[in-house]
Design an enzyme around this catalytic site. Structure first.
Site, PDB file in Angstrom:
ATOM      1  CG  ASP A 293      -2.120   0.908   1.061  1.00  0.00           C
ATOM      2  OD1 ASP A 293      -2.319   1.425  -0.058  1.00  0.00           O
ATOM      3  OD2 ASP A 293      -2.864   1.109   2.037  1.00  0.00           O
TER       4      ASP A 293
ATOM      5  CD  GLU B   7      -2.434   3.445  -4.443  1.00  0.00           C
ATOM      6  OE1 GLU B   7      -3.433   3.597  -3.717  1.00  0.00           O
ATOM      7  OE2 GLU B   7      -2.465   3.572  -5.684  1.00  0.00           O
TER       8      GLU B   7
ATOM      9  CG  ASP C 134      -6.010  -0.661  -0.447  1.00  0.00           C
ATOM     10  OD1 ASP C 134      -5.591   0.242  -1.188  1.00  0.00           O
ATOM     11  OD2 ASP C 134      -5.721  -0.738   0.759  1.00  0.00           O
TER      12      ASP C 134
ATOM     13  CG  ASP D 115      -3.735   1.800   5.706  1.00  0.00           C
ATOM     14  OD1 ASP D 115      -3.770   2.646   4.806  1.00  0.00           O
ATOM     15  OD2 ASP D 115      -4.151   2.024   6.868  1.00  0.00           O
TER      16      ASP D 115
ATOM     17  CG  HIS E  57     -17.225  18.798 -10.822  1.00  0.00           C
ATOM     18  ND1 HIS E  57     -17.470  19.840 -11.686  1.00  0.00           N
ATOM     19  CD2 HIS E  57     -17.291  17.679 -11.578  1.00  0.00           C
ATOM     20  CE1 HIS E  57     -17.674  19.395 -12.897  1.00  0.00           C
ATOM     21  NE2 HIS E  57     -17.571  18.074 -12.871  1.00  0.00           N
TER      22      HIS E  57
ATOM     23  CD  GLU F 228     -17.738  11.930 -16.120  1.00  0.00           C
ATOM     24  OE1 GLU F 228     -17.915  10.692 -16.083  1.00  0.00           O
ATOM     25  OE2 GLU F 228     -18.627  12.770 -15.885  1.00  0.00           O
TER      26      GLU F 228
END
Length: 443
Positions: free
Chosen positions: A12, A53, A78, A127, A247, A323
């Site tokens: 992570d 990551e 993850d 993590d 937004h 998006e």
């Protein structure tokens, strides 16, 4: 014949600001016993979440190679982005990612490594290491193994959910496991009389005991008499509530131009900044939001930061909330697309599998991405109210999936700039749409 070693690498990375002070963590495990074989963590200075990551992945693979260069390794992360890119299912477009992915791919032969997405709750060990590294960097130092406590809660975290069904990296097939984890974490009773919806989350719910409008699936056990009141069922505990904020306006919004993740990444316009301020005040008055997660695109991060500053929270960036990429249609109006690419536009309107001209993302592909993001966030935020600052398409897809509506429903929803919607998710896997396109705070 010598038996090959088998390892699990969990990795992570995180960034407090994205970009901001960043660090990574990685752990090598014995898959048979769960024993920790190696830990790695490092503060890497200012970087993005994705860079951190990838750095964690590289460190974990190198640690596995040091233990046995011919080992078979299962990587569990993850980060949907890293898993899908390293599995070869997603293209690597960002220039910062390409050299990191290439470095990771060269550490061990490709045939020895598989990748699997796991919910954040099952990646607690790595993590924690990443956060310890960032904490050390904040103090002006580096992570020291002797000071680490990351392994202490790792066993309990891994027990929260069983491994997802389906092939490695397929987050959608892991939904059942995520829901089972939520049910376990909520500590609910299958014999409680009716769903209670007390507390702050109810400000995004109908004020009645039938707010979800469905009867949850019964848990295994003794048969129960059906409820006399439609819509009542067993207590599923406090739902995870996603407050969905589109937004604020950019210069492209009033012109109704396609603006996805493949365009110019515009900033908020003056009107958009005013909208962000207004929604921040409205959410502060409600007092329900506990966590803020944003799309990586600038217009969302700016909107999210306005809310975070008002609520005293931090913003976490989630790649899965971006998006769709509209390809060659980016920056064009609908009329301009119809004039230049009439056949492609018609195909896009007719089928969710059709992608915009020039390598854009289809609604089918976007749905897979957003479903996986939803499941990952649900696993990480069971019972909490989370503000997701995102775009038109992700909001519409989340609402469509919650309703069980067909893909064509995406074209039948109005979603204004800086509008609020909300979906509650219960431990039995069902969902309740509680709000759609609320713009009352802008009036």
């Amino acid at each position: 014949m010598r038996r090959l070693a088998r390892f699990v690498v969990e990795a992570d990375g995180g960034s407090r600001g994205n970009p901001g002070p960043a660090g990574y963590g990685a752990v090598v495990l014995d898959p048979a016993t769960g024993e920790t074989l190696a830990e790695r963590a490092e503060y890497i200075g200012v970087a993005t979440n994705n860079v951190a990551e990838y750095k964690g992945l590289i460190a974990g693979l190198k640690a596995a190679r040091e233990l046995s260069p011919d080992a078979v390794v299962q990587v569990r992360m993850d980060s949907k982005l890293v898993v899908e890119q390293m599995s070869g299912r997603w293209k690597i477009k960002h220039p910062d990612m390409k050299p990191l992915a290439a470095e990771a791919a060269k550490i061990l032969p490709r045939a020895q490594v598989t990748y699997e997405w796991i919910p954040r709750e099952r990646n607690k060990h790595a993590d924690r290491l990443a956060n310890e590294a960032m904490d050390a960097g904040k103090r002006g130092g580096q992570w020291e193994p002797s000071a680490s406590s990351a392994a202490l809660d790792a066993s309990a975290a891994r027990a929260l959910a069983t491994p997802p069904a389906g092939p490695p990296g397929d987050a959608a097939k892991g939904a059942a496991a995520v829901r089972a984890a939520l049910a376990t974490a909520s500590g609910t009773s299958a014999t409680a009389p009716a769903r209670e919806e007390a507390g702050a989350d109810t400000l995004f719910a109908e004020q009645s005991p039938t707010a979800s409008g469905h009867v949850p699936a019964p848990a295994p056990g003794p048969a129960r008499a059906p409820s006399a009141t439609p819509g009542w069922g067993p207590d599923m505990g406090t739902p995870a509530t996603f407050v969905l904020l589109r937004h604020g306006e950019t210069a492209l919004t009033p012109q109704k131009r396609f603006s996805g993740s493949g365009g110019t990444d515009p900033e908020l316009s003056p009107a958009g900044r005013r909208q962000a301020s207004a929604v921040a005040e409205a959410l502060a008055a409600r007092g329900t939001v506990q966590t803020i997660v944003s799309s990586p695109l600038r217009r969302c991060r700016e909107t999210a930061q306005a809310v975070a500053d008002r609520l005293g929270l931090t913003v976490t960036v989630e790649e899965g909330l971006r998006e769709v990429d509209f390809g060659a249609w980016e920056g064009l109006t609908f009329a301009e697309v119809r004039e230049r690419f009439p056949d492609d536009l018609q195909a896009w309107l007719d089928s969710p599998k059709a992608a915009p001209t020039g390598g854009g993302e289809s609604f089918t592909a976007a749905t897979r991405r957003i479903s996986a993001t939803r499941d990952r966030l649900l696993a990480a935020h069971a019972g909490r109210t989370v503000l997701l600052v995102t775009h038109v398409t992700p909001v519409k897809i989340l609402v469509r999936l919650a309703l069980g509506a067909p893909p064509e429903a995406l074209f039948k929803m109005e979603l204004s700039a800086a509008s609020l919607s909300a979906v509650a998710y219960y431990a039995d896997g069902n969902a309740s749409v509680r709000l759609l396109n609320d713009t009352s705070h802008l009036r």
